[in-house]
Write a protein that holds these residues in place. Sequence first.
Motif, PDB file in Angstrom:
ATOM      1  N   UNK A  13       0.839  -1.204   0.000  1.00  0.00           N
ATOM      2  CA  UNK A  13       0.000   0.000   0.000  1.00  0.00           C
ATOM      3  C   UNK A  13       0.882   1.265   0.000  1.00  0.00           C
ATOM      4  N   UNK A  14       2.070   1.175   0.624  1.00  0.00           N
ATOM      5  CA  UNK A  14       2.986   2.333   0.658  1.00  0.00           C
ATOM      6  C   UNK A  14       3.480   2.684  -0.746  1.00  0.00           C
ATOM      7  N   UNK A  15       3.433   1.742  -1.667  1.00  0.00           N
ATOM      8  CA  UNK A  15       3.932   1.990  -3.025  1.00  0.00           C
ATOM      9  C   UNK A  15       2.850   2.490  -3.978  1.00  0.00           C
ATOM     10  N   UNK A  16       1.635   2.685  -3.443  1.00  0.00           N
ATOM     11  CA  UNK A  16       0.529   3.120  -4.307  1.00  0.00           C
ATOM     12  C   UNK A  16       0.572   4.638  -4.470  1.00  0.00           C
ATOM     13  N   UNK A  17       0.534   5.082  -5.735  1.00  0.00           N
ATOM     14  CA  UNK A  17       0.492   6.528  -5.985  1.00  0.00           C
ATOM     15  C   UNK A  17      -0.972   6.979  -6.085  1.00  0.00           C
ATOM     16  N   UNK A  18      -1.765   6.249  -6.836  1.00  0.00           N
ATOM     17  CA  UNK A  18      -3.186   6.589  -6.976  1.00  0.00           C
ATOM     18  C   UNK A  18      -4.039   5.331  -7.076  1.00  0.00           C
ATOM     19  N   UNK A  19      -5.256   5.460  -6.557  1.00  0.00           N
ATOM     20  CA  UNK A  19      -6.293   4.465  -6.825  1.00  0.00           C
ATOM     21  C   UNK A  19      -7.318   5.169  -7.700  1.00  0.00           C
ATOM     22  N   UNK A  20      -7.721   4.534  -8.783  1.00  0.00           N
ATOM     23  CA  UNK A  20      -8.734   5.145  -9.649  1.00  0.00           C
ATOM     24  C   UNK A  20      -9.976   4.263  -9.669  1.00  0.00           C
ATOM     25  N   UNK A  21     -11.055   4.840  -9.164  1.00  0.00           N
ATOM     26  CA  UNK A  21     -12.353   4.154  -9.208  1.00  0.00           C
ATOM     27  C   UNK A  21     -12.996   4.483 -10.549  1.00  0.00           C
ATOM     28  N   UNK A  22     -13.418   3.471 -11.279  1.00  0.00           N
ATOM     29  CA  UNK A  22     -14.143   3.762 -12.508  1.00  0.00           C
ATOM     30  C   UNK A  22     -15.641   3.842 -12.207  1.00  0.00           C
ATOM     31  N   UNK A  23     -16.323   4.682 -12.998  1.00  0.00           N
ATOM     32  CA  UNK A  23     -17.776   4.874 -12.839  1.00  0.00           C
ATOM     33  C   UNK A  23     -18.396   4.779 -14.221  1.00  0.00           C
ATOM     34  N   UNK A  24     -19.492   4.054 -14.338  1.00  0.00           N
ATOM     35  CA  UNK A  24     -20.123   3.973 -15.670  1.00  0.00           C
ATOM     36  C   UNK A  24     -20.739   5.319 -16.049  1.00  0.00           C
ATOM     37  N   UNK A  25     -21.086   6.107 -15.035  1.00  0.00           N
ATOM     38  CA  UNK A  25     -21.786   7.364 -15.299  1.00  0.00           C
ATOM     39  C   UNK A  25     -23.299   7.189 -15.220  1.00  0.00           C
ATOM     40  N   UNK A  26     -23.747   5.907 -15.163  1.00  0.00           N
ATOM     41  CA  UNK A  26     -25.176   5.637 -14.971  1.00  0.00           C
ATOM     42  C   UNK A  26     -26.016   5.929 -16.210  1.00  0.00           C
ATOM     43  N   UNK A  27     -27.332   5.730 -16.092  1.00  0.00           N
ATOM     44  CA  UNK A  27     -28.208   5.857 -17.258  1.00  0.00           C
ATOM     45  C   UNK A  27     -28.498   7.309 -17.657  1.00  0.00           C
ATOM     46  N   UNK A  28     -28.150   8.268 -16.815  1.00  0.00           N
ATOM     47  CA  UNK A  28     -28.560   9.659 -17.081  1.00  0.00           C
ATOM     48  C   UNK A  28     -27.396  10.552 -17.469  1.00  0.00           C
ATOM     49  N   UNK A  29     -26.258   9.946 -17.732  1.00  0.00           N
ATOM     50  CA  UNK A  29     -25.038  10.720 -17.989  1.00  0.00           C
ATOM     51  C   UNK A  29     -25.276  11.760 -19.098  1.00  0.00           C
ATOM     52  N   UNK A  30     -26.036  11.366 -20.104  1.00  0.00           N
ATOM     53  CA  UNK A  30     -26.219  12.262 -21.250  1.00  0.00           C
ATOM     54  C   UNK A  30     -27.621  12.872 -21.303  1.00  0.00           C
ATOM     55  N   UNK A  31     -28.408  12.663 -20.226  1.00  0.00           N
ATOM     56  CA  UNK A  31     -29.774  13.215 -20.202  1.00  0.00           C
ATOM     57  C   UNK A  31     -29.714  14.676 -19.756  1.00  0.00           C
ATOM     58  N   UNK A  32     -30.365  15.556 -20.524  1.00  0.00           N
ATOM     59  CA  UNK A  32     -30.239  16.992 -20.232  1.00  0.00           C
ATOM     60  C   UNK A  32     -31.092  17.430 -19.043  1.00  0.00           C
ATOM     61  N   UNK A  33     -32.382  17.050 -19.054  1.00  0.00           N
ATOM     62  CA  UNK A  33     -33.289  17.548 -18.030  1.00  0.00           C
ATOM     63  C   UNK A  33     -33.410  16.552 -16.882  1.00  0.00           C
TER      64      UNK A  33
END
Length: 383
Positions: A163-183
């Motif tokens: 764990x001491x050698x870790x620079x970053x952890x990156x969590x991925x996110x799908x963005x869900x079903x509304x990522x591109x929904x405007x309203x």
Amino acid sequence: MTRSITILGATGSVGEQTLDLVRRNRDDWRVVALTANGNVEGLARLAREFGAQIAVVADETCLDDLRAALDGSGIEAAAGSSALCEAASRPVDMTVAAIVGCAGLGPVMAAIEQGGTIALANKEALVSAGEVMTAAVARHGATLLPVDSEHNAIFQCLQGGRIEDVRFITLTASGGPLRLVEDLGSVTPEQAVAHPNWDMGAKISVDSATMFNKGLELIEAHHLFPVGLDRIRIVVHPQSVIHSMVEYRDGSTLAQLGPSDMRVPIASCLAWPQRMDTPCKPLDLAAIGELSFFAPDEQRFPATRLARAAAEHGGAAPAVLNAANEIAVAAFLARKIAFSRIPVVVESVLSNGELPAAPRTLEDVLRVDQDARRCATRLLEPA
Ligand code: NDP
């Protein structure tokens, strides 16, 4: 060798997928306890199929129905929160914690006190209890294995690393079903739960749509992998092929890839530290074609910003955030509030007066949770 298993939240999406794996490897497992909230029919069916020792419903009004459904089977029937904790405290080799919400916290803590291995899907319990839970894990010599696909990915990428050698952890996110929904104001519960990649329970599906799921996961990661919050990043990756990544100090980034099927991370926990077969489709990268990545849009989806602020504040703030979110999501699913009000309610509860003192015990956490729920409910009442 046969191992014993308890599944808390057996009738849910994670619970059923766990039992699907157990069903395919019947000789490897002996089922001790299965629990549900009020789905008597589903629970009794599973308890009979797997020959469970005990079946428990959280809702006490369902006890007579559960007894009737299990009549003649020899399976114990019980109900209520103390019965849930009693069942969770029966010694087993593996407990799968798959209750949704902070309602799962008491049973998870009861399982931890037995010092066994807990495959944790119930992220709200860890978010709310934070150090109270991690301290109990250490005190009782329990093992916490992350079921959440992102944390399971990170856990796998950390095998053999320090764990001491870790620079970053990156969590991925799908963005869900509304990522591109405007309203976002006119989004219906049906739209919000229609996740493009994963088939999950209603609450986590709404959390994915608001990005509170990623916010809760940020706090979860902070407790599971002590690298410092500033080293945990979020990237939107709509294909959900890479489930998360670990970047080491030498510039190497390890990623875990797999199909969007929760049976992969569940199997990783059930078999850990070995591996087991699953019926999941092999990954076909040529068919997927492209993987894309975007920075999260915290203007439209403020949940990750609110969660990071709560995690930075520490103490009671994550429990308050979680409780307010649970109330707001339930109100949205009941069509009482608009989708876009969910983060507004959470932010209002977090900024409503002084935050309570940092919880030190399970009882403290439950008190903070209940107070925040009352506050959120009051805010939702018509003026
Ligand atoms: P579901 O809604 O599908 O299932 C929830 C389970 O918890 C059911 O067995 C339900 O019983 C039980 N339950 C609900 N309320 C209570 C309560 N008050 N007391 C006791 N038991 C209760 O949820 P999921 O399976 O989708 O999610 C479970 C947990 O796993 C959540 O914390 C979620 O964030 C996490 N998770 C889920 C993933 C997924 O793919 N589904 C992925 C990663 C994490 P009943 O059927 O009777 O209502």
